[in-house]
Design a protein around this motif. Structure first.
Motif, PDB file in Angstrom:
ATOM      1  N   LEU A  41     -10.706  36.326   5.931  1.00 41.44           N
ATOM      2  CA  LEU A  41     -10.790  37.669   6.511  1.00 41.44           C
ATOM      3  C   LEU A  41      -9.403  38.186   6.873  1.00 41.44           C
ATOM      4  N   ALA A  42      -8.591  37.311   7.468  1.00 42.14           N
ATOM      5  CA  ALA A  42      -7.238  37.718   7.853  1.00 42.14           C
ATOM      6  C   ALA A  42      -6.411  38.102   6.632  1.00 42.14           C
ATOM      7  N   ARG A  43      -6.638  37.428   5.519  1.00 43.24           N
ATOM      8  CA  ARG A  43      -5.890  37.752   4.304  1.00 43.24           C
ATOM      9  C   ARG A  43      -6.375  39.056   3.677  1.00 43.24           C
ATOM     10  N   ARG A  44      -7.685  39.319   3.777  1.00 44.90           N
ATOM     11  CA  ARG A  44      -8.227  40.566   3.227  1.00 44.90           C
ATOM     12  C   ARG A  44      -7.794  41.767   4.048  1.00 44.90           C
ATOM     13  N   ARG A  45      -7.659  41.551   5.361  1.00 46.56           N
ATOM     14  CA  ARG A  45      -7.341  42.675   6.254  1.00 46.56           C
ATOM     15  C   ARG A  45      -6.102  42.345   7.086  1.00 46.56           C
ATOM     16  N   PRO A  46      -4.925  42.410   6.484  1.00 45.87           N
ATOM     17  CA  PRO A  46      -3.693  42.082   7.218  1.00 45.87           C
ATOM     18  C   PRO A  46      -3.527  42.956   8.465  1.00 45.87           C
ATOM     19  N   GLY A  47      -3.186  42.316   9.583  1.00 45.65           N
ATOM     20  CA  GLY A  47      -2.966  43.042  10.831  1.00 45.65           C
ATOM     21  C   GLY A  47      -4.228  43.369  11.606  1.00 45.65           C
ATOM     22  N   PHE A  48      -5.393  42.959  11.081  1.00 49.57           N
ATOM     23  CA  PHE A  48      -6.653  43.287  11.753  1.00 49.57           C
ATOM     24  C   PHE A  48      -6.946  42.355  12.925  1.00 49.57           C
ATOM     25  N   LEU A  49      -6.752  41.066  12.740  1.00 48.87           N
ATOM     26  CA  LEU A  49      -7.165  40.088  13.740  1.00 48.87           C
ATOM     27  C   LEU A  49      -6.269  40.076  14.972  1.00 48.87           C
ATOM     28  N   ASN A  50      -6.891  39.769  16.107  1.00 49.77           N
ATOM     29  CA  ASN A  50      -6.124  39.468  17.314  1.00 49.77           C
ATOM     30  C   ASN A  50      -6.739  38.251  17.990  1.00 49.77           C
ATOM     31  N   TYR A  51      -5.949  37.610  18.836  1.00 53.24           N
ATOM     32  CA  TYR A  51      -6.471  36.458  19.572  1.00 53.24           C
ATOM     33  C   TYR A  51      -6.096  36.560  21.037  1.00 53.24           C
ATOM     34  N   ALA A  52      -7.046  36.188  21.896  1.00 50.78           N
ATOM     35  CA  ALA A  52      -6.869  36.273  23.337  1.00 50.78           C
ATOM     36  C   ALA A  52      -6.405  34.929  23.885  1.00 50.78           C
ATOM     37  N   SER A  53      -5.608  34.980  24.941  1.00 51.05           N
ATOM     38  CA  SER A  53      -5.187  33.744  25.611  1.00 51.05           C
ATOM     39  C   SER A  53      -5.109  33.991  27.106  1.00 51.05           C
ATOM     40  N   SER A  54      -4.883  32.915  27.851  1.00 52.27           N
ATOM     41  CA  SER A  54      -4.797  33.024  29.308  1.00 52.27           C
ATOM     42  C   SER A  54      -3.423  33.463  29.779  1.00 52.27           C
ATOM     43  N   GLY A  55      -2.580  33.929  28.862  1.00 50.59           N
ATOM     44  CA  GLY A  55      -1.295  34.479  29.261  1.00 50.59           C
ATOM     45  C   GLY A  55      -0.170  34.064  28.332  1.00 50.59           C
ATOM     46  N   ILE A  56       0.918  34.788  28.413  1.00 45.61           N
ATOM     47  CA  ILE A  56       2.114  34.439  27.651  1.00 45.61           C
ATOM     48  C   ILE A  56       2.602  33.075  28.131  1.00 45.61           C
ATOM     49  N   GLY A  57       2.810  32.172  27.194  1.00 46.63           N
ATOM     50  CA  GLY A  57       3.252  30.839  27.566  1.00 46.63           C
ATOM     51  C   GLY A  57       2.116  29.867  27.791  1.00 46.63           C
ATOM     52  N   SER A  58       0.895  30.291  27.542  1.00 45.93           N
ATOM     53  CA  SER A  58      -0.242  29.375  27.690  1.00 45.93           C
ATOM     54  C   SER A  58      -0.395  28.538  26.430  1.00 45.93           C
ATOM     55  N   ALA A  59      -1.169  27.452  26.540  1.00 45.81           N
ATOM     56  CA  ALA A  59      -1.432  26.624  25.368  1.00 45.81           C
ATOM     57  C   ALA A  59      -2.172  27.423  24.300  1.00 45.81           C
ATOM     58  N   GLY A  60      -3.092  28.316  24.725  1.00 45.02           N
ATOM     59  CA  GLY A  60      -3.824  29.142  23.777  1.00 45.02           C
ATOM     60  C   GLY A  60      -2.917  30.085  23.010  1.00 45.02           C
ATOM     61  N   HIS A  61      -1.886  30.588  23.680  1.00 43.81           N
ATOM     62  CA  HIS A  61      -0.908  31.459  23.027  1.00 43.81           C
ATOM     63  C   HIS A  61      -0.193  30.701  21.915  1.00 43.81           C
ATOM     64  N   LEU A  62       0.343  29.531  22.243  1.00 44.58           N
ATOM     65  CA  LEU A  62       1.115  28.772  21.263  1.00 44.58           C
ATOM     66  C   LEU A  62       0.222  28.249  20.135  1.00 44.58           C
ATOM     67  N   ARG A  63      -0.976  27.798  20.474  1.00 47.94           N
ATOM     68  CA  ARG A  63      -1.879  27.300  19.425  1.00 47.94           C
ATOM     69  C   ARG A  63      -2.254  28.412  18.451  1.00 47.94           C
ATOM     70  N   GLY A  64      -2.470  29.605  18.969  1.00 46.63           N
ATOM     71  CA  GLY A  64      -2.770  30.727  18.085  1.00 46.63           C
ATOM     72  C   GLY A  64      -1.619  31.009  17.135  1.00 46.63           C
ATOM     73  N   ALA A  65      -0.409  30.995  17.673  1.00 45.14           N
ATOM     74  CA  ALA A  65       0.767  31.245  16.835  1.00 45.14           C
ATOM     75  C   ALA A  65       0.931  30.162  15.768  1.00 45.14           C
ATOM     76  N   LEU A  66       0.681  28.910  16.155  1.00 44.37           N
ATOM     77  CA  LEU A  66       0.797  27.809  15.207  1.00 44.37           C
ATOM     78  C   LEU A  66      -0.258  27.892  14.106  1.00 44.37           C
ATOM     79  N   LEU A  67      -1.473  28.279  14.481  1.00 48.86           N
ATOM     80  CA  LEU A  67      -2.539  28.387  13.486  1.00 48.86           C
ATOM     81  C   LEU A  67      -2.225  29.494  12.478  1.00 48.86           C
ATOM     82  N   MET A  68      -1.762  30.629  12.975  1.00 49.39           N
ATOM     83  CA  MET A  68      -1.445  31.731  12.064  1.00 49.39           C
ATOM     84  C   MET A  68      -0.290  31.352  11.144  1.00 49.39           C
ATOM     85  N   GLU A  69       0.707  30.648  11.684  1.00 51.76           N
ATOM     86  CA  GLU A  69       1.825  30.212  10.850  1.00 51.76           C
ATOM     87  C   GLU A  69       1.344  29.259   9.759  1.00 51.76           C
TER      88      GLU A  69
END
Length: 323
Positions: A148-176
């Motif tokens: 889905l992310a490849r079909r619709r570039p820029g469409f997806l977003n992910y929520a986290s408990s804040g800048i610098g949270s584990a969820g923030h970094l994990r999301g960035a790592l997954l997208m990379e």
């Protein structure tokens, strides 16, 4: 005569008092008043749930109230700084998470050095996380999410408990790793982040708090984060099984920390009571419901883990150019 007896008694008591002080505090001396247990995130967050579980377990063991205070802000760093600056007497403690000790200090000036100003006491456990989405997004596997992310570039977003949270970094790592893009949307705590995905305002979350919502059908689990499958979600494959996360440096954990200079006997007492609490069936079960795998370890082991995570995550943040 009475005065001479009083003076003699006082003189004889001085050596005994000095010897008692030299031996350090006994169990009867600490604690003798309520303990502040700071949660650096809002009520309802995973950190808050862990704080309240452990405070209820520790209070009867220590013989004094262990009172949770929520001091949220700046990705958990506000409450962490308050503890780092507190008097080191064992009466102000921090329920820390990997995010506010090993990630956030690399991203901004937090006002404390996590490896110098805070003393490790005990570990509540490693935290499993779920990669989960809103069911209405129409994906049921991680492969479908990436497609889905490849079909619709820029469409997806992910929520986290804040800048610098584990969820923030994990999301960035997954997208990379997947070679796709998604916008990071920080919230003041994991409860608010999860709510945003449940309502459909955001698409994705990677956090332990997703577990109860996934169990009740409000979120669709796509993967678990951890070396092995999560017992409560045995049918959900790990990220590693799906080709991601094997070398990620993001260790999600929650632990008890105290200000630098807290006396060793106090640290030892707290570590012992905390670890013995983890063995209580009701405490163990509660922590597992919140996505933790309880793990009693020594302060020294927690110090090594914190330092290793801090170094590895710093290198990853620089590589990803997250600032």
């Amino acid at each position: 005569m009475i005065r001479r007896r009083l003076l003699l008694g006082a003189a004889l008591a001085v050596p005994a008092l000095a010897a008692a002080r030299a031996q350090g505090p006994s169990h009867g001396e600490y604690p003798d008043r309520p303990i502040r247990y700071l949660c650096p995130y809002p009520p309802g967050a995973t950190n808050d749930n862990v704080s309240r579980t452990m405070s209820r377990a520790l209070s009867p063991r220590l013989g004094v109230p262990v009172v949770v205070e929520n001091k949220a802000g700046a990705g958990g760093t506000v409450g962490s700084r308050l503890v780092a600056e507190a008097k080191p007497d064992g009466y102000t403690l921090l329920n820390a998470s990997a995010g506010n000790l090993t990630i956030a200090p690399h991203l901004s000036r937090v006002g404390y050095d996590p490896l110098r100003d805070l003393v490790p006491v005990a570990l509540a456990g490693e935290a499993y996380s779920l990669v989960a989405v809103n069911p209405k997004l129409g994906v049921s596997t991680l492969a479908e999410l990436i497609a889905l992310a490849r079909r619709r570039p820029g469409f997806l977003n992910y929520a986290s408990s804040g800048i610098g949270s584990a969820g923030h970094l994990r999301g960035a790592l997954l997208m990379e790793a997947a070679g796709v893009e998604a916008v990071h949307v920080p919230f003041p705590g994991s409860a608010a982040a999860a709510t945003s995905v449940i309502t459909g305002d955001c698409h994705l979350i990677i956090d332990p708090i997703a577990a109860p919502h996934a169990a009740e059908g409000r979120l669709q689990p796509l993967a678990t984060v951890g070396a092995e499958r999560w017992e409560d979600f045995a049918g959900v494959p790990t990220l590693i099984e799906q080709g991601f996360g094997r070398d990620w440096p993001v260790s999600g954990w929650f632990g008890l920390f105290a200000p630098r200079g807290t006396p060793e006997p106090v640290i030892a007492r707290l570590n012992r009571e905390f670890n013995e609490s983890l063995a209580q069936p009701e405490v163990n079960a509660a922590l597992r419901r919140f996505g933790l795998k309880p793990e009693p370890i020594s302060p020294e082991e927690l110090a090594r883990r914190t330092a290793a995570d801090h170094a590895a995550i710093g290198a990853t943040l620089r590589r990803l150019d997250i600032a």
